[in-house]
Design a protein around this motif. Structure first.
Motif, mmCIF file in Angstrom:
data_model
loop_
_atom_site.group_PDB
_atom_site.id
_atom_site.type_symbol
_atom_site.label_atom_id
_atom_site.label_comp_id
_atom_site.label_asym_id
_atom_site.label_seq_id
_atom_site.Cartn_x
_atom_site.Cartn_y
_atom_site.Cartn_z
ATOM 1 N N HIS A 1 -2.910 13.788 47.668
ATOM 2 C CA HIS A 1 -2.360 13.280 46.439
ATOM 3 C C HIS A 1 -1.332 14.439 45.984
ATOM 4 O O HIS A 1 -1.770 15.693 46.512
ATOM 5 N N ILE A 2 -0.458 14.444 45.190
ATOM 6 C CA ILE A 2 0.488 15.420 44.744
ATOM 7 C C ILE A 2 -0.408 16.463 44.041
ATOM 8 O O ILE A 2 -1.280 15.959 43.268
ATOM 9 N N ASP A 3 -0.256 17.630 44.193
ATOM 10 C CA ASP A 3 -0.691 18.850 43.737
ATOM 11 C C ASP A 3 -2.237 19.171 44.239
ATOM 12 O O ASP A 3 -2.695 20.116 43.653
ATOM 13 N N HIS A 4 -2.688 18.478 45.166
ATOM 14 C CA HIS A 4 -4.098 18.723 45.877
ATOM 15 C C HIS A 4 -3.951 19.825 46.654
ATOM 16 O O HIS A 4 -4.947 20.148 47.181
ATOM 17 N N SER B 1 1.083 21.562 50.407
ATOM 18 C CA SER B 1 1.863 22.568 50.838
ATOM 19 C C SER B 1 1.221 23.770 51.225
ATOM 20 O O SER B 1 1.514 24.652 51.897
ATOM 21 N N GLN C 1 5.713 27.847 50.233
ATOM 22 C CA GLN C 1 5.987 26.527 50.335
ATOM 23 C C GLN C 1 7.304 26.403 51.316
ATOM 24 O O GLN C 1 8.090 25.770 50.926
ATOM 25 N N ASP D 1 8.771 22.806 51.992
ATOM 26 C CA ASP D 1 9.430 21.950 51.006
ATOM 27 C C ASP D 1 11.127 22.949 50.910
ATOM 28 O O ASP D 1 11.210 23.797 50.132
ATOM 29 N N GLY E 1 8.202 20.520 42.569
ATOM 30 C CA GLY E 1 6.832 20.485 43.330
ATOM 31 C C GLY E 1 6.494 19.226 43.843
ATOM 32 O O GLY E 1 5.368 18.844 44.329
ATOM 33 N N THR F 1 7.348 17.032 47.653
ATOM 34 C CA THR F 1 7.949 17.039 48.914
ATOM 35 C C THR F 1 8.630 15.645 49.316
ATOM 36 O O THR F 1 8.089 14.670 49.131
ATOM 37 N N ASN G 1 -10.441 21.081 49.172
ATOM 38 C CA ASN G 1 -9.488 22.295 48.597
ATOM 39 C C ASN G 1 -9.773 22.751 47.200
ATOM 40 O O ASN G 1 -10.648 22.035 46.619
ATOM 41 N N LYS G 2 -9.545 23.714 46.774
ATOM 42 C CA LYS G 2 -9.794 24.427 45.714
ATOM 43 C C LYS G 2 -11.159 24.713 45.238
ATOM 44 O O LYS G 2 -11.715 24.624 44.228
ATOM 45 N N ASP H 1 -12.593 27.389 45.197
ATOM 46 C CA ASP H 1 -12.555 28.534 44.214
ATOM 47 C C ASP H 1 -12.741 28.268 42.832
ATOM 48 O O ASP H 1 -12.976 29.231 42.055
ATOM 49 N N LEU H 2 -12.283 27.222 42.520
ATOM 50 C CA LEU H 2 -12.255 26.918 41.214
ATOM 51 C C LEU H 2 -13.704 26.625 40.637
ATOM 52 O O LEU H 2 -14.401 25.860 41.144
ATOM 53 N N SER I 1 -10.235 26.871 50.530
ATOM 54 C CA SER I 1 -9.450 27.431 49.236
ATOM 55 C C SER I 1 -8.165 27.708 49.942
ATOM 56 O O SER I 1 -8.080 28.886 50.529
ATOM 57 N N LYS J 1 -5.643 28.572 48.440
ATOM 58 C CA LYS J 1 -5.016 29.821 47.504
ATOM 59 C C LYS J 1 -5.688 31.119 48.233
ATOM 60 O O LYS J 1 -4.884 31.851 48.298
HETATM 61 P P1 GTP Z 1 3.604 18.259 46.491
HETATM 62 O O1 GTP Z 1 3.985 19.127 47.458
HETATM 63 O O2 GTP Z 1 3.682 17.941 45.119
HETATM 64 O O3 GTP Z 1 2.780 17.000 47.207
HETATM 65 O O4 GTP Z 1 2.018 19.208 46.299
HETATM 66 P P2 GTP Z 1 0.902 19.757 47.155
HETATM 67 O O5 GTP Z 1 -0.230 18.941 47.450
HETATM 68 O O6 GTP Z 1 1.633 20.471 48.177
HETATM 69 O O7 GTP Z 1 0.353 21.080 46.265
HETATM 70 P P3 GTP Z 1 0.526 22.380 46.245
HETATM 71 O O8 GTP Z 1 0.276 23.074 47.520
HETATM 72 O O9 GTP Z 1 1.929 22.622 45.718
HETATM 73 O O10 GTP Z 1 -0.341 22.767 45.322
HETATM 74 C C1 GTP Z 1 -0.404 22.531 43.873
HETATM 75 C C2 GTP Z 1 -1.073 23.536 43.114
HETATM 76 O O11 GTP Z 1 -2.216 23.891 43.448
HETATM 77 C C3 GTP Z 1 -0.149 24.818 43.050
HETATM 78 O O12 GTP Z 1 -0.114 25.559 41.799
HETATM 79 C C4 GTP Z 1 -1.119 25.517 44.094
HETATM 80 O O13 GTP Z 1 -1.107 26.998 43.776
HETATM 81 C C5 GTP Z 1 -2.503 25.227 43.571
HETATM 82 N N1 GTP Z 1 -3.664 25.237 44.745
HETATM 83 C C6 GTP Z 1 -3.375 24.910 45.828
HETATM 84 N N2 GTP Z 1 -4.486 25.151 46.553
HETATM 85 C C7 GTP Z 1 -5.397 25.922 45.856
HETATM 86 C C8 GTP Z 1 -6.674 26.333 45.787
HETATM 87 O O14 GTP Z 1 -7.454 26.360 46.819
HETATM 88 N N3 GTP Z 1 -7.219 26.930 44.744
HETATM 89 C C9 GTP Z 1 -6.336 26.873 43.596
HETATM 90 N N4 GTP Z 1 -7.099 27.428 42.516
HETATM 91 N N5 GTP Z 1 -5.459 26.513 43.437
HETATM 92 C C10 GTP Z 1 -4.778 25.947 44.572
#
Ligand code: GTP
Length: 597
Positions: free
Chosen positions: A14-17, A20, A41, A44, A53, A55, A133-134, A136-137, A164, A166
């Protein structure tokens, strides 16, 4: 490369998950790019994508990974777009790989786009590796989300990889999972060449770049190829892979993914899903091929300054070279002059193109109300498509109208469910399904596309404070009681404000539009009636009263500089206005008037 040492995959999310971010990590950790070249990224590539943000265009990257078993593997990642408008691009990229990483944000859980995309991966017979993912949160709940993946999607998530993207935690496990759990491609190196055209884009220096996946046989620089669908024949000028920068390669064999250039003039000459083979020794089993993406939303684009019409034509033609799903034809409007009627895959696609014209080509635009394609069944038994409400034929010849409907899937936390149901009901929705997964509900609605194209997504975000996710697919056409509503300003019809509405909602919509326009149109020296009408019958009316005095009157005649400033300010304000008869209508009125609250 030996087939057993290749893995081809895409990332579904999903977007933002974090798709990238994960892709960047995989590239970085395998040393594909030196740290100093690492730009966040990487995949992109367009500025707008980076800014928003999201793709858009499918991209690929080839990674070399020395695995724990001592062998080095070639991993090809095809990046897929995450947004609903590009569902078609997702489906084609999926056909070119054998597996998917399903990335789910462990603090958010499964969302509507995750579902839509993962179903496409399942349909393409992919092996799927769930990645949480994430972690670490503090809000991350990987166990709960793994359960949700099993409940909602129905795939085994017991050995989901927790990461994570990140911090880099768990990335080596992802690489190992790709090698161990995804199947290697199959193919016959000695058979005639059979490759799939996965995607293509226009590069100002190289011309059209074609991304291919080889299924059987081999392709080399200098080979004469033929595209079986279009019949086009070309010599291969350049062959290579993305790492992620372009790098030439001597040969691509079965299971491999790369690019070629071949003096192809336009993206339109390449058809996604087409079979590429050797001109002399052709494959006997071409791919089934894909349906080309059809535009579903149309709107008019007009220059604010009519002197910029030729610049606009130039901009649109250039953009269309690189985007075969964007269509256009010239349009003249009594009110707006010369412009273009353009077709898009969806609203996001529309926004992206409009933004690029305004930003990259510096042209101020008037965008007319987006419209869907109606089917008009005439009394004589023929059917015509209506792309623009302004072209609605004389009603005496019309038997009935059909409109496109969609199946929408919305995922939302419990507390906002009531608001979402109300919104869907207000937009003539028919509920098809409602299920719960934890504290989130999933509702499925049958909705008319015309109630969704305009501001549905914005409204959904606002009533759910951004917590809902939404996805849709086209369902087909259905008859309904639809009428064309016209708007008259100072007794003159403004064709750019004509819309198709349901008869039962016409009065309410008409009244709302007249009220809005009354606020949006500045006062003039005379009284202006604003009316909504159906077939000549006025159904709503507002009156904008006349301005009492000259704007400069309050300067007491004395201060000449102030007076000049005021007039200049007025002139600047006019730049983004259009004259209709004697009335100036500001540009934003065309869009704002149609928003329904
Ligand atoms: P689209 O390109 O829109 O499809 O989004 P995406 O799924 O590629 O997400 P992207 O990689 O741009 O990450 C979205 C946001 O989540 C960014 O602000 C990242 O820094 C943050 N993020 C990604 N992975 C992690 C993680 O493991 N932990 C945390 N805390 N933040 C993360």
């Amino acid at each position: 490369t030996d087939l057993k040492h290749i893995r081809n995959f895409s990332i579904v999310a999903h977007i933002d998950h974090g798709k990238s971010t994960l892709a960047d990590r995989l590239i970085q950790m395998t040393g594909t790019v030196a740290a100093r070249d690492m730009q966040e990224q990487l995949l992109d590539s367009m500025d707008i994508e980076r800014e928003r943000g999201i793709t858009i265009k499918a991209n690929t990257v080839r990674i070399e990974y020395p695995a724990q078993d001592g062998d080095t593997y070639v991993l090809n990642l095809i990046d897929t777009p995450g947004h609903v408008d590009f569902a078609y691009e997702v489906s084609r990229s999926m056909q070119a790989v054998e597996g998917s990483l399903l990335v789910v944000d462990a603090s958010q859980g499964v969302e509507a786009q995750t579902l839509a995309n993962v179903y496409q991966a399942i349909e393409a017979d992919h092996e799927i590796v769930p990645v949480l993912n994430k972690v670490d949160l503090p809000a991350a709940e990987p166990e709960r989300v793994a359960e949700q993946i099993e409940d909602v999607i129905g795939i085994d998530a017991s050995d989901a990889v927790e990461i994570s993207a990140k911090t880099g935690l768990g990335i080596p496990d992802v690489l190992e999972a790709i090698v161990q759990r995804l199947p290697h491609p199959e193919g016959d190196a000695d058979a005639p060449l059979k490759a799939m055209l996965v995607d293509s884009y226009y590069d100002p220096y190289l011309g059209v770049v074609v991304i291919i996946r080889v299924l059987d046989g081999k392709i080399k620089k200098g080979d004469r190829i033929q595209m079986l669908g279009t019949g086009g024949k070309y010599p291969v000028d350049r062959l290579g892979v993305f790492r992620p920068k372009m790098q030439d390669i001597a040969e691509l064999g079965p299971g491999e993914i790369g690019f070629l250039t071949a003096s192809i003039k336009q993206v339109r000459d390449t058809r996604v899903g087409d079979t590429i083979t050797h001109e002399k020794k052709q494959t006997a089993t071409p791919l089934p091929g894909f349906k080309p993406a059809q535009p579903v939303v149309f709107c008019g684009l007009f220059p604010v300054d009519s002197a910029e019409f030729e610049d606009l034509r130039d901009a649109i033609e250039k953009l269309a070279l690189n985007d075969a799903s964007f269509s256009f034809e010239m349009e003249t409007s009594a009110a707006l002059g010369f412009g273009f009627r353009c077709g898009f895959l969806g609203l996001l696609h529309l926004e992206v193109i409009r933004d690029r014209i305004e930003r990259e080509y510096d042209i101020d635009l008037i965008t007319t109300a987006p419209s869907v394609i109606y089917h008009i069944h005439m009394k004589d038994g023929t059917m015509q498509e209506l792309h623009n409400p302004a072209d609605m034929p004389d009603l005496t010849h019309v038997d009935h109208l059909e409109e496109p409907r969609i199946k929408a899937t919305i995922m939302v936390p419990d507390e906002y469910l009531g608001d979402v149901l109300k919104l869907c009901q207000d937009r003539r929705g028919i509920q098809l399904d409602m299920t719960y997964a934890g504290t989130r509900a999933m509702v499925v609605y049958d909705l008319p596309l015309n109630e969704v194209v305009f501001d549905f997504y914005d409204r959904l975000k606002s009533v759910t404070k951004g917590y809902a996710s939404f996805d849709y697919q086209m369902e087909g056409y259905q008859t309904d009681n639809l009428v064309k509503m016209q708007v008259l300003v100072n007794d003159e019809p403004v064709d750019a404000l004509s819309t198709m509405v349901h008869r039962d909602r016409a009065e309410q919509r008409g009244r709302a539009m007249c009220e809005k326009l009354k606020d949006l149109i500045p006062r003039h020296m005379f009284k202006i009636p604003i009316q909504a009408a159906i077939g000549g019958k006025v159904i709503a009316r507002e009156t904008l009263s006349a301005m009492r005095k000259d704007v400069t009157a309050k300067c007491y005649g004395g201060d000449a500089t102030r007076k000049k400033k005021l007039l200049e300010k007025q002139k600047a304000g006019k730049k983004r206005m259009r004259q209709f008869g004697k009335v100036d209508i500001p540009q934003e009125a065309f869009i704002s008037a149609l928003k329904m609250d």
